[in-house]
Write an enzyme that holds these catalytic residues in place. Structure first.
Site, mmCIF file in Angstrom:
data_model
loop_
_atom_site.group_PDB
_atom_site.id
_atom_site.type_symbol
_atom_site.label_atom_id
_atom_site.label_comp_id
_atom_site.label_asym_id
_atom_site.label_seq_id
_atom_site.Cartn_x
_atom_site.Cartn_y
_atom_site.Cartn_z
ATOM 1 N N ASP A 109 1.892 -42.758 -3.755
ATOM 2 C CA ASP A 109 1.162 -43.987 -3.976
ATOM 3 C C ASP A 109 0.730 -43.994 -5.450
ATOM 4 O O ASP A 109 0.669 -42.931 -6.076
ATOM 5 C CB ASP A 109 -0.040 -43.990 -3.032
ATOM 6 N N ASP B 51 -2.055 -46.352 -7.208
ATOM 7 C CA ASP B 51 -3.484 -46.542 -7.511
ATOM 8 C C ASP B 51 -4.358 -45.554 -6.749
ATOM 9 O O ASP B 51 -4.290 -45.468 -5.528
ATOM 10 C CB ASP B 51 -3.900 -47.963 -7.154
ATOM 11 N N GLU C 2 -22.213 -29.682 -15.196
ATOM 12 C CA GLU C 2 -23.185 -28.650 -15.554
ATOM 13 C C GLU C 2 -22.503 -27.411 -16.094
ATOM 14 O O GLU C 2 -22.089 -26.548 -15.346
ATOM 15 C CB GLU C 2 -24.032 -28.299 -14.328
HETATM 16 MG MG MG Z 1 -29.186 -27.199 -15.129
#
Ligand code: MG
Ligand code: ADP
Length: 386
Positions: free
Chosen positions: A10, A12, A318
């Site tokens: 596929d 998209d 992070e």
């Molecule tokens: Mg942190």
């Protein structure tokens, strides 16, 4: 079990990150009519031909005095000029080149009409990939769009392979339904975060949904009789090419005491992240980072995920810089060159297990970044203070 002789993909949300663009535009079109996008709307619209998707939206929201065609025209107007900016989904280029270079026939089966398809593929990243497909089937070239099986059936016929010999890769429930109805096996990399919208994978993988994966990085071709990837570093890190360049300002996190645990993670501001990352990239990565005006470059393990504090609507990244600092760097610019994928996000049964895994991620990072191509990236101009 039949071996896989062809892979049908596929477009998209599976290979191209257009879903987030569409979501943006749908949101603003609906707003004009006093409506809000809901999870149900998303679920019923995603993966369908554009007109079908708008009709489903009208039905879901009980909208009156407006037609699917009108809404489609309005959204197309916005989207037309933006399609070529669509980015490839994480791992898409790697997967396609791998299969193509091993002579596995590849095809695209998309709900997108041909004219839009050409626009979507005209961007630099997508254009490079057009050569790998033996055939492409568009939404306006079959009678019934997904969830009907037409596009997959027509594609297999054109390639001269039986349905049982095809493996489909999809992101949308309607696409999974279409492929299953065509009698093909499907691997799903969901675009929707609500996994209830997808069938449970069948571990035997004799038919239907074989696997639901966090990303294309996690696809294991050998499970389907296809040639395995050979590019993993230290046996587990998938190189990301080209690497992702993410920079932003370090903001306060949520004081989860990560520093007390010996795992400080800098939080990048969300605005920079939204524009830097494709829609779905949750997972743990490794790469190089630098801070503010300092010329130093550090090995870094980084998790990217959805922030539960914002009802999972905001992405967080992070990075844990693998170095002992005697200072904070709040407010400073942090640059991260993400060059390898380590693993998907996971739930751990205990805090101890989580911490142990994060330390292992750090070890993997230290080792993987010693390898030639990864080590060289340390000198990338992006990491230099401006
Ligand atoms: Mg942190
Ligand atoms: P917060 O919840 O604010 O992110 P953490 O306890 O996770 O707090 O600590 C992260 C902060 O600590 C970073 O924003 C940065 O200013 C500082 N820091 C110190 N050493 C490191 C490191 N090695 N990696 C990442 N951040 C560090």
């Amino acid at each position: 079990m039949h071996t896989v002789k062809a892979v049908i993909l596929d477009l998209d949300g599976t290979l191209l990150d257009t879903e987030s663009m569409v979501l943006d535009v749908t949101r603003s079109v609906l707003q004009k009519y006093g409506h809000k996008i809901t999870a149900e709307v998303q679920k019923s619209a995603i993966g369908r031909k554009p007109l079908d998707a708008w009709q489903a939206t009208i039905d879901q929201l009980h909208m009156q005095n407006v037609t699917a065609q009108q809404l489609f025209d309005e959204s197309e107007n916005y989207l037309k000029s933006r399609w070529q900016d669509a980015r490839l989904m994480p791992g898409a280029a790697r997967l396609l080149w791998h299969l193509h270079s091993h002579g596995i026939p590849l095809a695209l089966a998309t709900s997108t009409p041909r004219a839009t398809f050409e626009r979507k593929m005209s961007g630099k990243a997508a254009q490079a990939l057009t050569a790998v497909f033996q055939t492409t089937k568009c939404g306006d070239e079959v009678e019934h769009g997904k969830p009907a099986p037409d596009c997959f059936r027509a594609t297999a016929k054109k390639m001269g392979v039986a349905a049982e010999e095809c493996l489909v890769i999809e992101d949308a429930p309607s696409g999974v339904q279409a492929a299953t109805a065509a009698g093909m096996r499907v691997v799903v990399v969901p675009s929707l975060r609500d996994l209830e919208a997808y069938p449970k994978p069948d571990p035997d993988c004799s038919s239907g949904c074989c696997a639901v994966l966090p990303s294309l990085f996690d696809f294991r071709p050998e499970l389907y009789g296809l040639p395995p990837f050979e590019d993993a570093i230290c046996g587990e890190v998938v190189p990301i090419q080209p690497p992702w360049r993410i920079k932003g300002t370090v903001v306060k996190g949520f004081g989860r005491g990560s520093r007390e645990l010996g795992i400080p993670t800098a939080n990048l501001d969300s605005e920079s992240l939204q524009s830097a990352l494709a829609e779905t990239v949750s997972g743990v990565y490794c790469g190089w980072a630098s801070i503010g005006k300092s010329p130093e470059v550090y090995k870094t393990a980084m998790s990217i995920g959805w922030n539960p504090y914002y009802k999972n609507e905001e992405k967080t990244a992070e990075p844990w810089l693998l170095h002992d600092f005697d200072r904070d760097f709040y407010g400073e610019e942090l640059r991260v060159l993400v060059s390898g994928y380590i693993r998907p996000e996971a739930n751990f049964s205990s805090l101890e297990a989580l911490i142990a895994r994060i330390h292992k991620d750090a070890d993997v990072t230290r080792e993987a970044l010693e390898y030639k191509n990864m080590a060289q990236l340390k000198n990338d101009p992006f990491l230099r203070a401006q």
